[in-house]
Design a protein around this motif. Structure first.
Motif, PDB file in Angstrom:
ATOM      1  N   UNK A   1       0.840  -1.097  -0.038  1.00 56.98           N
ATOM      2  CA  UNK A   1      -0.001  -0.078  -0.064  1.00 56.98           C
ATOM      3  C   UNK A   1       0.814   1.048   0.042  1.00 56.98           C
ATOM      4  N   UNK A   2       0.655   2.301  -0.758  1.00 61.79           N
ATOM      5  CA  UNK A   2       1.462   3.427  -0.866  1.00 61.79           C
ATOM      6  C   UNK A   2       0.501   4.470   0.013  1.00 61.79           C
ATOM      7  N   UNK A   3       1.480   5.206   0.504  1.00 64.57           N
ATOM      8  CA  UNK A   3       1.070   6.344   1.276  1.00 64.57           C
ATOM      9  C   UNK A   3       0.402   7.532   0.403  1.00 64.57           C
ATOM     10  N   UNK A   4      -0.567   8.278   0.885  1.00 74.20           N
ATOM     11  CA  UNK A   4      -0.800   9.734   0.262  1.00 74.20           C
ATOM     12  C   UNK A   4       0.405  10.363   0.175  1.00 74.20           C
ATOM     13  N   UNK A   5       1.371  10.458   0.906  1.00 78.72           N
ATOM     14  CA  UNK A   5       2.382  11.395   0.650  1.00 78.72           C
ATOM     15  C   UNK A   5       3.037  11.014  -0.467  1.00 78.72           C
ATOM     16  N   UNK A   6       3.375   9.730  -0.783  1.00 79.32           N
ATOM     17  CA  UNK A   6       4.286   9.103  -1.608  1.00 79.32           C
ATOM     18  C   UNK A   6       3.560   9.160  -3.140  1.00 79.32           C
ATOM     19  N   UNK A   7       2.023   9.272  -3.122  1.00 79.01           N
ATOM     20  CA  UNK A   7       1.235   9.344  -4.384  1.00 79.01           C
ATOM     21  C   UNK A   7       1.439  10.800  -4.733  1.00 79.01           C
ATOM     22  N   UNK A   8       1.637  11.800  -3.781  1.00 80.68           N
ATOM     23  CA  UNK A   8       1.421  13.136  -4.280  1.00 80.68           C
ATOM     24  C   UNK A   8       2.969  13.639  -4.808  1.00 80.68           C
ATOM     25  N   UNK A   9       3.838  12.813  -4.425  1.00 82.91           N
ATOM     26  CA  UNK A   9       5.278  13.076  -4.990  1.00 82.91           C
ATOM     27  C   UNK A   9       5.278  12.609  -6.629  1.00 82.91           C
ATOM     28  N   UNK A  10       4.271  11.946  -6.916  1.00 86.96           N
ATOM     29  CA  UNK A  10       4.350  11.389  -8.415  1.00 86.96           C
ATOM     30  C   UNK A  10       4.011  12.317  -9.262  1.00 86.96           C
ATOM     31  N   UNK A  11       4.083  12.176 -10.525  1.00 86.60           N
ATOM     32  CA  UNK A  11       3.623  13.096 -11.445  1.00 86.60           C
ATOM     33  C   UNK A  11       2.355  12.378 -11.964  1.00 86.60           C
ATOM     34  N   UNK A  12       1.863  13.485 -12.840  1.00 88.77           N
ATOM     35  CA  UNK A  12       0.363  12.758 -13.346  1.00 88.77           C
ATOM     36  C   UNK A  12       0.459  11.618 -14.062  1.00 88.77           C
ATOM     37  N   UNK A  13       1.504  11.301 -14.840  1.00 88.35           N
ATOM     38  CA  UNK A  13       1.650  10.187 -15.684  1.00 88.35           C
ATOM     39  C   UNK A  13       1.894   9.010 -14.839  1.00 88.35           C
ATOM     40  N   UNK A  14       2.726   9.189 -13.741  1.00 85.44           N
ATOM     41  CA  UNK A  14       3.022   8.324 -12.803  1.00 85.44           C
ATOM     42  C   UNK A  14       1.574   7.910 -11.987  1.00 85.44           C
ATOM     43  N   UNK A  15       0.979   8.526 -11.760  1.00 84.80           N
ATOM     44  CA  UNK A  15      -0.305   8.577 -11.264  1.00 84.80           C
ATOM     45  C   UNK A  15      -1.194   7.695 -11.839  1.00 84.80           C
ATOM     46  N   UNK A  16      -1.228   8.068 -13.316  1.00 80.93           N
ATOM     47  CA  UNK A  16      -2.269   7.425 -14.172  1.00 80.93           C
ATOM     48  C   UNK A  16      -1.712   6.087 -14.114  1.00 80.93           C
ATOM     49  N   UNK A  17      -0.680   5.627 -14.350  1.00 79.63           N
ATOM     50  CA  UNK A  17      -0.210   4.324 -14.392  1.00 79.63           C
ATOM     51  C   UNK A  17      -0.560   3.639 -12.988  1.00 79.63           C
ATOM     52  N   UNK A  18      -0.131   4.200 -11.911  1.00 82.61           N
ATOM     53  CA  UNK A  18      -0.394   3.422 -10.825  1.00 82.61           C
ATOM     54  C   UNK A  18      -1.870   3.028 -10.543  1.00 82.61           C
ATOM     55  N   UNK A  19      -2.890   4.144 -11.152  1.00 84.33           N
ATOM     56  CA  UNK A  19      -4.270   4.037 -11.000  1.00 84.33           C
ATOM     57  C   UNK A  19      -4.656   2.833 -12.034  1.00 84.33           C
ATOM     58  N   UNK A  20      -4.039   2.558 -13.061  1.00 84.85           N
ATOM     59  CA  UNK A  20      -4.661   1.428 -14.131  1.00 84.85           C
ATOM     60  C   UNK A  20      -4.048   0.307 -13.599  1.00 84.85           C
ATOM     61  N   UNK A  21      -2.715   0.375 -13.010  1.00 83.53           N
ATOM     62  CA  UNK A  21      -2.205  -0.922 -12.632  1.00 83.53           C
ATOM     63  C   UNK A  21      -2.980  -1.512 -11.128  1.00 83.53           C
ATOM     64  N   UNK A  22      -3.583  -0.545 -10.427  1.00 82.66           N
ATOM     65  CA  UNK A  22      -4.201  -1.029  -9.306  1.00 82.66           C
ATOM     66  C   UNK A  22      -5.533  -1.689  -9.648  1.00 82.66           C
ATOM     67  N   UNK A  23      -6.107  -0.927 -10.591  1.00 80.81           N
ATOM     68  CA  UNK A  23      -7.682  -1.324 -11.117  1.00 80.81           C
ATOM     69  C   UNK A  23      -7.341  -2.634 -11.799  1.00 80.81           C
ATOM     70  N   UNK A  24      -6.526  -2.947 -12.627  1.00 82.22           N
ATOM     71  CA  UNK A  24      -6.192  -4.222 -13.021  1.00 82.22           C
ATOM     72  C   UNK A  24      -5.842  -5.457 -11.944  1.00 82.22           C
ATOM     73  N   UNK A  25      -5.373  -5.060 -10.783  1.00 86.03           N
ATOM     74  CA  UNK A  25      -5.213  -5.951  -9.853  1.00 86.03           C
ATOM     75  C   UNK A  25      -6.433  -6.309  -9.101  1.00 86.03           C
ATOM     76  N   UNK A  26      -7.123  -5.139  -8.850  1.00 85.99           N
ATOM     77  CA  UNK A  26      -8.467  -5.243  -8.232  1.00 85.99           C
ATOM     78  C   UNK A  26      -9.440  -6.213  -8.911  1.00 85.99           C
ATOM     79  N   UNK A  27      -9.409  -6.190 -10.462  1.00 89.24           N
ATOM     80  CA  UNK A  27     -10.151  -6.873 -11.111  1.00 89.24           C
ATOM     81  C   UNK A  27      -9.766  -8.386 -11.093  1.00 89.24           C
TER      82      UNK A  27
END
Length: 69
Positions: A1-27
């Motif tokens: 699990x990543x912390x909110x502070x770690x996520x805030x350090x990411x740029x928009x592309x990295x956040x989008x990628x992390x969101x896609x990967x997390x959604x795939x894992x949830x599926x």
């Protein structure tokens, strides 16, 4: 699990990628749950919360850009 502070350090592309990967894992976890092969049901809750964190940070950035414009 990543912390909110770690996520805030990411740029928009990295956040989008992390969101896609997390959604795939949830599926995949939901698929395992449907076929009764899920080892840790708590992982579904963890991933849902992580997706919510990522979406919240993306929304915060969107609102701050609107306010600055």
């Amino acid at each position: 699990m990543t912390k909110a502070s770690e996520l805030r350090e990411m740029n928009d592309e990295q956040l989008s990628f992390a969101l896609q990967e997390t959604q795939k894992e949830l599926f995949q976890l939901r698929f395992q749950a449907a076929t009764e092969r899920l080892d840790a049901p708590s992982n579904i809750k963890r991933l849902r919360r992580e997706i919510a964190r990522i979406q919240t940070i993306r929304r915060e950035r969107e609102l701050s850009q609107q306010n600055n414009a």
